[in-house]
Write an enzyme that holds these catalytic residues in place. Structure first.
Site, PDB file in Angstrom:
ATOM      1  N   ASP A  43      -3.288 -22.359 111.950  1.00 44.48           N
ATOM      2  CA  ASP A  43      -1.735 -22.665 111.941  1.00 44.48           C
ATOM      3  C   ASP A  43      -1.250 -23.264 110.819  1.00 44.48           C
ATOM      4  O   ASP A  43      -1.847 -24.037 110.213  1.00 44.48           O
ATOM      5  CB  ASP A  43      -1.475 -23.036 113.388  1.00 44.48           C
ATOM      6  N   ASP A  80       0.669 -25.773 110.778  1.00 40.32           N
ATOM      7  CA  ASP A  80       1.180 -26.872 111.203  1.00 40.32           C
ATOM      8  C   ASP A  80       0.369 -28.095 111.047  1.00 40.32           C
ATOM      9  O   ASP A  80      -0.854 -27.774 110.439  1.00 40.32           O
ATOM     10  CB  ASP A  80       1.498 -26.803 112.613  1.00 40.32           C
ATOM     11  N   GLU A 104      -8.822 -20.473 113.835  1.00 42.62           N
ATOM     12  CA  GLU A 104      -8.150 -21.523 114.869  1.00 42.62           C
ATOM     13  C   GLU A 104      -7.937 -21.143 116.205  1.00 42.62           C
ATOM     14  O   GLU A 104      -6.832 -20.466 116.306  1.00 42.62           O
ATOM     15  CB  GLU A 104      -7.194 -22.387 114.285  1.00 42.62           C
ATOM     16  N   ASP A 151      -1.511 -29.690 112.921  1.00 39.64           N
ATOM     17  CA  ASP A 151      -3.219 -29.652 113.385  1.00 39.64           C
ATOM     18  C   ASP A 151      -4.161 -28.748 112.638  1.00 39.64           C
ATOM     19  O   ASP A 151      -5.047 -28.761 112.384  1.00 39.64           O
ATOM     20  CB  ASP A 151      -3.046 -29.030 115.076  1.00 39.64           C
TER      21      ASP A 151
END
Ligand code: 0RA
Length: 670
Positions: A531, A533, A453, A535
């Site tokens: 990541d 998180d 990403e 997103d």
């Protein structure tokens, strides 16, 4: 119909196991028969994988399917309507049904209770020769005695003829003769077993896996109440989970469930049934406004992931019947398109269930039906009943034909777009995307592709990797949501194009222009690294949706993985440790401060991969010696499909409901 040996031994005309004279002779020798039993159980314990597929999570769960299948057989024979599966606190399982109860009377020749025979004697006869091994290889139908052999403890309790009987076993060996322990007004069988943890590599049952299977069984076998109870403490709030699965409408409701998040094209599923033939056929199908096909097929309640003759028969009849109707309707002429078999599949959701006496399972995962007679049986049933449906429902018929025409037009656009992807990249000359940092090796079996990403994390990964076998493809931001896009848009999307060309796969084989061609797949590990998180997990889901819809084989072959970057770095002086979970963090803090000195540990929370320098990224997430990867599997394609379309589709309500229901399991992102 799948028939366990135990059942076929107890046909109404023959109260006790049929045996050849020779076997009966041996049977009269009590110790002789015991030795046979022991040898049988020993065979199962020596080669458990041969009987239940594997000794991992799947095999562990297989034990439940095996027992529940017996209860379902009772239900199909008309004697049982309630099955309760309980996951006990110690991960033992109780399966309770209200069937006839396993017979308990003494078998005079074997001098044993029939219950003991059922629980301790392995499937006899053909099961063990090569040809028939295929039938049960890794699938159901090996018998409850296998479960017994693979359990440290099993207790069978039978309510029958007003009495309660019981017998307990250790690793399949009876602890005592079947004994009568009371009177009862109920009927039924209770099997309580604890899987042997010296055999299985895992011991914990997964609630969702069991729930998904019971839900599936409820749809496939209507009017049976299947309950799941989890008596293990729920960590979050101390409650116990429980679900009840019951379907009145069977396959019709199954189709509606699979399609519950999609917009319908026709108001109610089309139902096709021929219960009377040699091969009983049941099919429910519907069309929705999406572009994908969802076809789930079963043989004897077993999911045939790889399809087979029954699915081929369905497709053949569907194409022939709809095409015939479309030709006669004049709509085709007006639209000036040539339609092909594929066009009938777009937006189609179908569940096919057939019962085959002696199924031949083929294919990579032995989930492809090989019996040729199933093709004709399904073809005939679908041909006749679909024809009638179209004639009786002209409005729906027209809607379906119009959808098929749209699909044909979209297919032509998609073909052009696909061809564009396959063209060589003019800039690099290699056909590989410019953003790919490829590895040196060309041996796919050792090569890894990291889908990373963002460009900055991509940069760290490029510096940190072992360039001999690790390639990096950075993906920019959110990739396209393929669940919502038309097919040609997908091939026009830059990130998706890059993934396809980097992987080296192409589309189109001789008989299917959409089929994935993996002959030139360049990496056998495709690792999604996003990541830790919200997103990141969204991007991961988008990538997985793309793989699931367009390259499912990659997942099925076990090539797709998820990288697990650490969540925290704990530092105290020169002592640096990474951890991946909250529990690990707590434990590590305790360990690092056990000298009792005052300085409290420095905790760094990694939000993004970009916060790690290349060395850190290598040592925590990419180094095969130290990293941990999660393999992506498809447990139940129907369930995964439902989940994907719900999480990625248009309808908001079911998504919200799912998130609310599952929110308590999600960790809060700090
Ligand atoms: C052998 C014969 C019969 C039923 C069963 C076994 C049976 C096995 C299991 C396992 C779990 N639940 C079960 N329920 C039944 C036929 C019984 C008869 O003919 O009365």
């Amino acid at each position: 119909m799948r028939q366990t040996l135990q059942k076929s031994l107890f046909l109404p005309t023959c109260k006790y196991p049929k045996m050849s004279e020779e076997k009966a002779q041996k049977g009269s020798n009590y110790s002789g028969s015991n030795i046979q039993v022991l040898e049988g159980l020993e065979a199962v314990r020596k080669r458990p994988a041969m009987y239940i597929g594997d000794v991992g999570v799947r095999g562990l769960h297989h034990l439940i399917w095996e027992v529940v299948d017996n209860s379902i057989d009772e239900a199909l024979a008309g004697y049982c309507d309630t099955v309760v599966v309980t996951i006990n606190p110690d991960n033992s399982i109780t399966v309770d049904d209200n069937g006839r109860g396993i017979p308990t009377d003494i078998q005079p020749k074997l001098k044993k209770s029939a219950l003991e025979v059922v629980m301790t004697v392995l499937h006899a006869g053909g099961k063990f020769d090569k040809d028939t091994y295929k039938v049960s290889g890794g699938l159901h139908g090996v018998g409850v005695s296998c479960v017994n052999a693979l359990s440290t403890m099993l207790k069978a309790t039978v309510h029958r003829d007003g009495k309660i009987f019981e017998q307990e076993y250790q690793r399949g060996i009876p602890k005592y003769d079947v004994r009568e322990v009371g009177s009862t007004e109920k009927r039924g069988t209770t099997i309580h077993f604890l899987p042997d943890n010296t055999i299985f590599s895992v011991s914990e049952y997964n609630y969702e896996t069991v729930a998904a299977r019971l839900r599936e069984l409820a749809f496939l076998n209507p009017k049976i109440r299947l309950t799941l109870k989890d008596m293990r403490e729920n960590e979050e709030n101390g409650t116990h989970r429980s679900d009840e699965f019951y379907s009145e409408g069977g396959l019709r409701e199954f189709v509606e469930y699979v399609d519950s998040t999609r917009e319908k094209l026709i108001p109610a599923p089309i139902y096709i049934e021929n219960e009377k033939g040699e091969i009983p056929v049941q099919i429910a199908m519907s069309y929705n406004t999406s572009f994908s096909e969802n076809l789930v097929s079963y043989v004897n309640n077993i999911n045939t992931h790889e399809g087979g003759t029954h699915v081929a028969g369905f497709r053949r009849a569907l194409t022939r019947t709809l095409k015939g109707y479309a030709d006669r309707s004049g709509l085709l002429e007006k639209a000036k398109v040539e339609i092909s078999g594929d066009d009938f599949r777009e937006g189609l959701t179908a569940v096919i269930s057939v019962k085959v006496q002696e199924p031949q399972f083929e294919g990579q995962t032995k989930t492809k039906l090989g019996n040729s007679e199933a093709m004709g049986a399904v073809d005939t049933a679908v041909g006749e009943m679909l024809q009638t449906y179209l004639e009786e429902n002209p409005r729906e018929a027209k809607q379906i034909v119009n959808k098929v025409i749209l699909a044909a037009q979209a297919r032509i656009a998609a073909r052009k777009a696909r061809e564009m992807v396959q063209r060589k990249n003019v800039l690099t000359g290699t056909g590989l995307p410019g953003k790919l940092a490829d590895c040196a090796s060309t041996d796919p079996s050792i090569c890894e592709l990291y889908l990373v990403e963002g460009d900055s994390a991509g940069g760290s990964a490029k510096q940190g990797r072992d360039r001999n076998f690790q390639a990096i493809l950075p993906l920019r931001g959110k990739i396209l949501n393929v669940e919502k896009a038309q097919e040609h848009k997908i091939y026009e999307n830059e990130e998706i194009k890059n993934m396809i060309t980097a992987l080296g796969v192409s589309f189109g084989t001789e008989d299917d222009e959409k089929a994935l061609n993996m002959k030139k797949l360049r990496y056998h590990k495709i690792i999604i690294m996003t990541d830790a998180d919200v997103d990141g997990s969204h991007i991961r889901t988008l990538i997985l949706t793309f793989f699931f819809r367009y390259m499912r084989e990659l997942i099925e072959q076990g090539y797709v993985y998820i990288a697990l970057p650490p969540l925290y770095l704990l530092k105290r002086g020169r002592d640096e440790r990474y951890c991946w979970t909250e529990d690990e963090r707590m434990a590590l803090i305790k360990e690092m401060t056990k000298d009792g000195k005052e300085d409290s540990v420095n905790i760094q929370r990694y939000k993004g991969l970009g916060e790690m320098n290349p060395d850190q990224l290598w040592s925590t997430t990419m180094d095969p010696e130290r990293r941990s990867l999660k393999k992506v599997t498809i447990e139940s394609a129907a369930e995964a499909d439902h989940l994907f379309s719900m999480l990625m589709g248009d309808e908001v309500a079911p998504r919200r409901e799912f998130i609310e229901k599952n929110a308590k399991y999600a960790k809060i992102d700090i």
